[in-house]
Design an enzyme around this catalytic site. Structure first.
Site, PDB file in Angstrom:
ATOM      1  N   ASP A 197       1.001  -1.444   0.204  1.00 32.97           N
ATOM      2  CA  ASP A 197       0.157  -0.251   0.279  1.00 32.97           C
ATOM      3  C   ASP A 197       0.929   1.418   0.069  1.00 32.97           C
ATOM      4  O   ASP A 197       0.752   1.984   0.813  1.00 32.97           O
ATOM      5  CB  ASP A 197      -0.660  -0.049   1.173  1.00 32.97           C
ATOM      6  CG  ASP A 197      -1.620   1.301   1.672  1.00 32.97           C
ATOM      7  OD1 ASP A 197      -1.387   2.031   0.553  1.00 32.97           O
ATOM      8  OD2 ASP A 197      -2.865   1.326   2.276  1.00 32.97           O
ATOM      9  N   GLN A 241       1.682   7.001   1.178  1.00 36.63           N
ATOM     10  CA  GLN A 241       2.030   7.039   2.235  1.00 36.63           C
ATOM     11  C   GLN A 241       3.439   7.757   1.209  1.00 36.63           C
ATOM     12  O   GLN A 241       4.288   8.135   2.029  1.00 36.63           O
ATOM     13  CB  GLN A 241       1.417   7.016   3.259  1.00 36.63           C
ATOM     14  CG  GLN A 241       0.613   7.510   3.661  1.00 36.63           C
ATOM     15  CD  GLN A 241      -0.083   8.686   3.972  1.00 36.63           C
ATOM     16  OE1 GLN A 241       0.353  10.046   3.183  1.00 36.63           O
ATOM     17  NE2 GLN A 241      -1.385   9.124   3.888  1.00 36.63           N
ATOM     18  N   LYS A 300      -3.291  11.991  -3.143  1.00 37.49           N
ATOM     19  CA  LYS A 300      -2.296  12.805  -2.572  1.00 37.49           C
ATOM     20  C   LYS A 300      -0.972  12.803  -2.734  1.00 37.49           C
ATOM     21  O   LYS A 300       0.315  12.990  -2.225  1.00 37.49           O
ATOM     22  CB  LYS A 300      -1.942  11.002  -0.730  1.00 37.49           C
ATOM     23  CG  LYS A 300      -3.270  10.736  -0.641  1.00 37.49           C
ATOM     24  CD  LYS A 300      -2.554   9.424   0.337  1.00 37.49           C
ATOM     25  CE  LYS A 300      -4.091   9.068   0.532  1.00 37.49           C
ATOM     26  NZ  LYS A 300      -4.490   9.725   1.882  1.00 37.49           N
TER      27      LYS A 300
END
Ligand code: PLP
Length: 406
Positions: free
Chosen positions: A200, A203, A226
């Site tokens: 994932d 971030q 993001k």
């Protein structure tokens, strides 16, 4: 070339505004990033000059938008160094990408009693899809614990692996603690036992250069919003060998080769996983966001953000009664903290009135809050346009709130 943050800030119109009459200090980048003018212009351009549904049209506009959409896919392929465009699937974001794998990989390869390993520091979007799969298929979910610093306990990870483990799914970077996980090691250990790994990257891609071939991950998920791109668009990278075998996720237009009432055959990759009209406008905007980030050089961004993180950590640590959650050696630009027994929500509300945007609460990672036995944290998260002055303002704001709470 030094990173010129003053110049960079001029690209982001939203940062020029005041809130409550005070200059905006935007420290909520882990939730979403602001968009440079280049991305905004590209979105306006699509709707003023290019808009037409992709792939199915013979007319001029449809060809133009199809070319722009597929060019965006190519940019993403290069950005993460996938071996081919067919391994880049557009999704709505990280959440949808992980749900896609949980459904399609889960339906194809997992049976009752099989195991999926996640970690204690996952975002809910890398927990709940596996629980839904557990409910459908009666599988088991195992969890790699974290230590007090918020680092994965790698020895425990090895103990969790078994002959029933069918997938490991972990975050590259924790949104709540900032921990950069040793994903290379996770992948190596899992691959030694022929277990595929999903990373994932929600971030990560905006902070560190990602090379999916070098990582050798089997799946990699991230969100455009993001990464200074538009909302509603994201990416699932998958190795073709898995994607070819996996059942489709959604059914509908675009993902088919031939439909009769008896039988449907599916389109080739990546279209097999892109049912319906995709957010081609968002995809094109994401391509421009990637151009933008590349023009600033990801290594320079990483160095600059690391400096900011060090500066902010040192400054916040001077505040009496402030505790930082997540003190891993390897950290990205996220600082989660609490001050005395001031509730994070009160801190966030009062900082807001000073023009400082931070996020408060569990950050969609409730198991982490349970680990530390806290209701939530105040989270300041940095982007490429933040500057030291803003951190000084944050520290001054925190001190003021502390004083008010006396
Ligand atoms: N994974 C992590 C680590 C995240 O931080 C987030 C969002 O904050 C997500 C997944 C979900 O991303 P999205 O809401 O864009 O799908």
């Amino acid at each position: 070339m030094a990173f010129d943050v003053i110049k960079v800030r001029q690209d982001f119109p939203i940062l020029q505004q005041k809130v409550y009459g005070k200059p905006l200090v935007y420290l909520d980048n882990a939730a979403t990033s602001q968009k440079p003018q280049q991305v905004i212009d590209s979105m306006i351009n699509v709707y003023t000059e290019l808009n037409s549904n992709i792939h199915r049209g013979v007319h001029y506009l449809s060809n133009q938008s199809t070319v722009a959409f597929e060019e965006a896919r190519k940019k993403i392929q290069t950005f993460i160094n996938a071996s081919g465009e067919h391994e880049v699937i557009f999704t709505r974001g990280t959440t949808e990408a992980i749900n896609l794998v949980a459904h399609s990989f889960g339906d194809t390869f997992l049976n009752e009693g099989d195991e999926v390993i996640v970690s204690e520091l996952e975002h809910h979007s890398n927990i709940v899809p596996w629980q839904l799969l557990r409910d459908r298929k009666n599988i088991t979910i195992k969890v790699i614990p974290i230590d007090e610093a918020g680092e994965l306990m790698m020895d425990k990870f090895e103990e969790l692996l078994s002959s029933r483990t069918k997938l490991v799914s972990v975050a590259h970077v924790s949104n709540a603690l900032g921990t950069i996980n040793p994903v290379e090691e996770v992948i190596r250990i899992a691959h030694d036992r022929d277990i595929p790994v999903l990373i994932d990257g929600a971030q990560a891609v905006q902070h560190v250069a990602v090379d999916v071939q070098k990582l050798d991950c089997d799946f990699y998920a991230f969100s455009g919003h993001k990464l200074y791109g538009p909302t509603g668009i994201g990416v699932l990278y998958g190795k073709a060998k898995w994607l070819e075998e996996m059942q489709p996720y959604h059914g509908g237009g675009e993902m088919i080769k031939k439909v009769t009432f008896d039988k449907t055959t599916y389109n080739e990759l990546p279209f097999k996983f892109e049912a319906g009209t995709p957010d081609y406008c968002g995809a094109i905007g994401l391509g421009v966001a990637i151009d933008y980030v590349k023009s600033l050089d990801l290594a320079a961004i990483a160095d600059y953000e690391h400096e900011l993180l060090t500066y902010a950590t040192n400054a916040l640590q001077q505040v009496d009664g402030l505790r930082i959650y997540g003190t891993s050696e390897q950290k990205s630009g996220v600082i989660s903290f609490l001050v005395d027994n001031i509730h994070p929500y009160d801190m966030g509300m009062m900082l807001d009135k000073m023009g400082i945007a931070v996020r408060t609460g569990h950050h969609c990672a409730q198991p982490i809050m349970d680990h530390y036995n806290i209701p939530g944290t105040v989270r300041a998260s940095f982007g490429l346009y933040n500057q030291r002055e803003e951190i000084d303002q944050l520290v001054a704001g925190v001190l003021k709130v502390k004083q008010l709470f006396g």
